[in-house]
Design a protein around this motif. Structure first.
Motif, short mmCIF file in Angstrom:
data_model
loop_
_atom_site.label_atom_id
_atom_site.label_comp_id
_atom_site.label_asym_id
_atom_site.label_seq_id
_atom_site.Cartn_x
_atom_site.Cartn_y
_atom_site.Cartn_z
N THR A 111 7.98 -32.05 -36.02
CA THR A 111 6.96 -32.52 -35.08
C THR A 111 6.90 -34.04 -35.12
O THR A 111 7.44 -34.69 -36.01
CB THR A 111 5.58 -31.96 -35.45
OG1 THR A 111 5.19 -32.49 -36.73
CG2 THR A 111 5.60 -30.45 -35.51
N ARG A 112 6.23 -34.62 -34.13
CA ARG A 112 6.10 -36.08 -34.07
C ARG A 112 5.39 -36.62 -35.31
O ARG A 112 5.79 -37.62 -35.89
CB ARG A 112 5.32 -36.49 -32.81
CG ARG A 112 5.26 -38.00 -32.61
CD ARG A 112 4.62 -38.33 -31.27
NE ARG A 112 3.20 -37.95 -31.27
CZ ARG A 112 2.50 -37.73 -30.16
NH1 ARG A 112 3.09 -37.80 -28.99
NH2 ARG A 112 1.22 -37.42 -30.23
N LYS A 113 4.32 -35.92 -35.74
CA LYS A 113 3.57 -36.36 -36.91
C LYS A 113 4.39 -36.26 -38.19
O LYS A 113 4.42 -37.19 -39.00
CB LYS A 113 2.29 -35.54 -37.05
CG LYS A 113 1.41 -35.96 -38.21
CD LYS A 113 0.13 -35.12 -38.26
CE LYS A 113 -0.74 -35.54 -39.44
NZ LYS A 113 -1.99 -34.73 -39.51
N ARG A 114 5.09 -35.13 -38.38
CA ARG A 114 5.89 -34.94 -39.58
C ARG A 114 7.02 -35.95 -39.66
O ARG A 114 7.33 -36.48 -40.74
CB ARG A 114 6.48 -33.53 -39.64
CG ARG A 114 5.45 -32.45 -39.95
CD ARG A 114 6.13 -31.09 -40.05
NE ARG A 114 6.99 -31.02 -41.21
CZ ARG A 114 8.23 -30.52 -41.19
NH1 ARG A 114 8.77 -30.09 -40.06
NH2 ARG A 114 8.95 -30.48 -42.29
N LEU A 115 7.65 -36.23 -38.53
CA LEU A 115 8.74 -37.20 -38.51
C LEU A 115 8.22 -38.59 -38.85
O LEU A 115 8.84 -39.32 -39.64
CB LEU A 115 9.44 -37.21 -37.15
CG LEU A 115 10.61 -38.19 -37.02
CD1 LEU A 115 11.69 -37.89 -38.05
CD2 LEU A 115 11.20 -38.15 -35.61
N HIS A 116 7.08 -38.96 -38.27
CA HIS A 116 6.52 -40.28 -38.54
C HIS A 116 6.15 -40.42 -40.01
O HIS A 116 6.40 -41.47 -40.63
CB HIS A 116 5.30 -40.54 -37.65
CG HIS A 116 4.86 -41.96 -37.64
ND1 HIS A 116 3.56 -42.35 -37.88
CD2 HIS A 116 5.56 -43.12 -37.45
CE1 HIS A 116 3.48 -43.66 -37.82
NE2 HIS A 116 4.68 -44.15 -37.57
N GLN A 117 5.58 -39.38 -40.58
CA GLN A 117 5.22 -39.41 -42.00
C GLN A 117 6.46 -39.57 -42.87
O GLN A 117 6.45 -40.31 -43.87
CB GLN A 117 4.46 -38.14 -42.39
CG GLN A 117 3.04 -38.08 -41.83
CD GLN A 117 2.36 -36.75 -42.11
OE1 GLN A 117 3.01 -35.73 -42.34
NE2 GLN A 117 1.03 -36.76 -42.08
N ALA A 118 7.54 -38.87 -42.50
CA ALA A 118 8.78 -38.96 -43.26
C ALA A 118 9.37 -40.37 -43.15
O ALA A 118 9.84 -40.94 -44.15
CB ALA A 118 9.79 -37.94 -42.75
#
Length: 207
Positions: A111-118
């Motif tokens: 997801t956009r959020k998971r990718l950004h966090q990574a």
């Protein structure tokens, strides 16, 4: 582009995901998507033109796989950060990725959020890993406790899973080998198996 904005390239053979990734990066202020490729070979060919800070690569690709491609990116830039992605979270694949020099591993779907966090973890900490993988790794180092077995039987199961012999288990638990054999026969009876190998397979199937 601000000086602190990091350049990212993505290697993903599912071209339908390319548009998704583009939409994600439109919302990021601290990361700039500078290249989308379907193979390692394409990314290597364009590497000098994009000079990424971070590479996001799918493990399963049509030609060279993403894990094997890590060493070639390291030859281009030893300091580039490499984040692997895959729908497969088997420990052997994850271990191979990190052994080959990956900085992170993110399981799909992304997801956009998971990718950004990574990406933030890669930027600030130098590494990133999915929560589901963290839980899997932790569980590997925690002895399992099976409700249908006694405390002593669970202790013996834990030692059996580590490959210990009857004598080793007896020494660890300060009992005789005949006592260990008695407990193991009870374990086999409860599992309806006749050997250690069958027992271990059956135990793996128990949640």
């Amino acid at each position: 582009m601000r000086p602190e904005t990091l350049k990212v390239i993505i290697i993903e053979n599912d071209v339908q995901l390319h548009a998704t990734y583009k939409s994600y990066f439109e919302k990021y202020n601290d990361f700039n998507l500078t290249g989308l490729f379907t193979t390692i070979e394409e990314a290597l060919s364009a590497y000098e033109d994009v000079m990424p800070n971070i590479i996001i690569s799918e493990v399963t690709l049509s030609k060279m796989n993403g894990i094997d491609g890590i060493k070639y990116f390291r030859q281009k830039d030893p300091n580039v950060k490499i984040l692997m992605t895959s729908a497969d979270n088997q420990f052997e694949i994850i271990k191979k990725a990190f052994k080959n020099g990956a900085n992170g591993f993110l399981t799909k779907s992304v997801t956009r959020k998971r990718l950004h966090q990574a990406l933030l973890s890669i930027k600030n900490e130098g590494a990133a890993i999915s929560n589901d993988i963290v839980k899997k790794i932790i569980s590997m180092f925690q002895p399992k406790s099976y409700q249908s077995f006694s405390e002593r039987e669970n202790q013996i199961i834990d030692y059996l899973s580590q490959g210990a012999t009857y004598k080793t288990i007896a020494d660890k638990l300060f009992v005789t080998t005949s006592a260990i054999n008695f407990h193991i026969q009870n374990i086999y009876l409860k599992l309806n198996v006749n050997s250690k190998s069958e027992a271990l397979i059956k135990l793996q199937e128990i949640e």
